[in-house]
Write a protein that holds these residues in place. Structure first.
Motif, PDB file in Angstrom:
ATOM      1  N   ILE A   1       0.867  -1.175   0.000  1.00 11.72           N
ATOM      2  CA  ILE A   1       0.000   0.000   0.000  1.00 11.72           C
ATOM      3  C   ILE A   1       0.910   1.232   0.000  1.00 11.72           C
ATOM      4  O   ILE A   1       2.017   1.177   0.533  1.00 11.72           O
ATOM      5  N   ARG A   2       0.432   2.313  -0.567  1.00 13.72           N
ATOM      6  CA  ARG A   2       1.224   3.540  -0.531  1.00 13.72           C
ATOM      7  C   ARG A   2       0.335   4.736  -0.209  1.00 13.72           C
ATOM      8  O   ARG A   2      -0.879   4.691  -0.407  1.00 13.72           O
ATOM      9  N   GLN A   3       0.975   5.777   0.285  1.00 14.32           N
ATOM     10  CA  GLN A   3       0.269   7.019   0.573  1.00 14.32           C
ATOM     11  C   GLN A   3       1.075   8.188   0.030  1.00 14.32           C
ATOM     12  O   GLN A   3       2.085   8.581   0.633  1.00 14.32           O
TER      13      GLN A   3
ATOM     14  N   LYS B   1      -2.426  12.810   0.240  1.00 15.96           N
ATOM     15  CA  LYS B   1      -3.488  11.976  -0.323  1.00 15.96           C
ATOM     16  C   LYS B   1      -3.768  10.778   0.566  1.00 15.96           C
ATOM     17  O   LYS B   1      -3.057  10.523   1.524  1.00 15.96           O
TER      18      LYS B   1
ATOM     19  N   GLU C   1      -3.417   4.207  -1.089  1.00 16.41           N
ATOM     20  CA  GLU C   1      -3.672   3.552  -2.373  1.00 16.41           C
ATOM     21  C   GLU C   1      -3.180   2.114  -2.273  1.00 16.41           C
ATOM     22  O   GLU C   1      -1.997   1.870  -2.024  1.00 16.41           O
ATOM     23  N   TRP C   2      -4.088   1.187  -2.460  1.00 21.81           N
ATOM     24  CA  TRP C   2      -3.740  -0.222  -2.346  1.00 21.81           C
ATOM     25  C   TRP C   2      -3.174  -0.712  -3.672  1.00 21.81           C
ATOM     26  O   TRP C   2      -3.822  -0.585  -4.710  1.00 21.81           O
ATOM     27  N   ILE C   3      -1.981  -1.296  -3.634  1.00 17.92           N
ATOM     28  CA  ILE C   3      -1.252  -1.628  -4.850  1.00 17.92           C
ATOM     29  C   ILE C   3      -1.511  -3.070  -5.296  1.00 17.92           C
ATOM     30  O   ILE C   3      -1.817  -3.333  -6.458  1.00 17.92           O
TER      31      ILE C   3
ATOM     32  N   SER D   1      -3.931  -3.969  -8.293  1.00 16.06           N
ATOM     33  CA  SER D   1      -4.933  -2.955  -8.541  1.00 16.06           C
ATOM     34  C   SER D   1      -4.930  -2.591 -10.029  1.00 16.06           C
ATOM     35  O   SER D   1      -3.861  -2.420 -10.624  1.00 16.06           O
TER      36      SER D   1
ATOM     37  N   SER E   1      -5.403   0.051 -11.650  1.00 14.83           N
ATOM     38  CA  SER E   1      -4.759   1.315 -12.004  1.00 14.83           C
ATOM     39  C   SER E   1      -3.246   1.195 -12.092  1.00 14.83           C
ATOM     40  O   SER E   1      -2.594   2.030 -12.734  1.00 14.83           O
TER      41      SER E   1
ATOM     42  N   ASP F   1       4.732   8.818  -8.350  1.00  9.70           N
ATOM     43  CA  ASP F   1       4.877   7.599  -7.551  1.00  9.70           C
ATOM     44  C   ASP F   1       5.572   7.867  -6.216  1.00  9.70           C
ATOM     45  O   ASP F   1       5.777   6.942  -5.424  1.00  9.70           O
TER      46      ASP F   1
ATOM     47  N   GLY G   1      -7.856  -3.713   0.762  1.00  9.70           N
ATOM     48  CA  GLY G   1      -8.564  -2.443   0.684  1.00  9.70           C
ATOM     49  C   GLY G   1      -9.162  -1.997   1.996  1.00  9.70           C
ATOM     50  O   GLY G   1      -9.677  -0.880   2.104  1.00  9.70           O
TER      51      GLY G   1
END
Length: 122
Positions: free
Chosen positions: A39-41, A45, A48-50, A62, A64, A91, A104
């Motif tokens: 996961i990243r943030q 923001k 965002e689950w990768i 994901s 996207s 990124d 998620g």
């Protein structure tokens, strides 16, 4: 008690591949039912689950980020790895590895690493 620790370079140049490793202790990535996730943030923001890898080695990404993402594992070291290709400054984020029951959703019984800052810049 499962513990996770992210490691990898803190600075990556644009167009290169970001590579991070998560070392797991207190639990096996090959036997537990958790989803071994990344996961990243990004700054300012939300999360965002990768994607994730499961005990059998199957993966999910994901949509996207699917075209640029690869998650693999080294069972001998109890580690799993994220590779994100063709990175851009967008990124830039704090990247987390985690073991979760539902992708998620951050649940009360999940385990998270402390996170590692990755900056994409030339």
């Amino acid at each position: 008690q499962v513990q996770l620790q992210e490691s990898g370079p803190g600075l990556v140049k644009p167009s290169q591949t970001l590579s991070l490793t998560c070392t797991v202790s207190g639990g096996s990535i090959t036997t537990t039912p958790y989803l071994w996730s990344w996961i990243r943030q990004p700054p300012g923001k939300g999360m965002e689950w990768i994607g994730y890898i499961v005990y059998s080695g199957s993966t999910y990404y994901s949509p996207s980020l699917k075209s640029r993402t690869s998650i693999s594992r080294d069972t001998s070291k109890n580690q799993f790895t994220l590779q994100l290709s063709s990175v851009t400054p967008e990124d830039t984020a704090v990247y987390y590895c985690a073991s979760v029951l539902r992708f998620g959703v951050r649940g009360e019984t999940d385990y998270w690493g402390q996170g590692t800052q990755v900056t994409v810049s030339s």
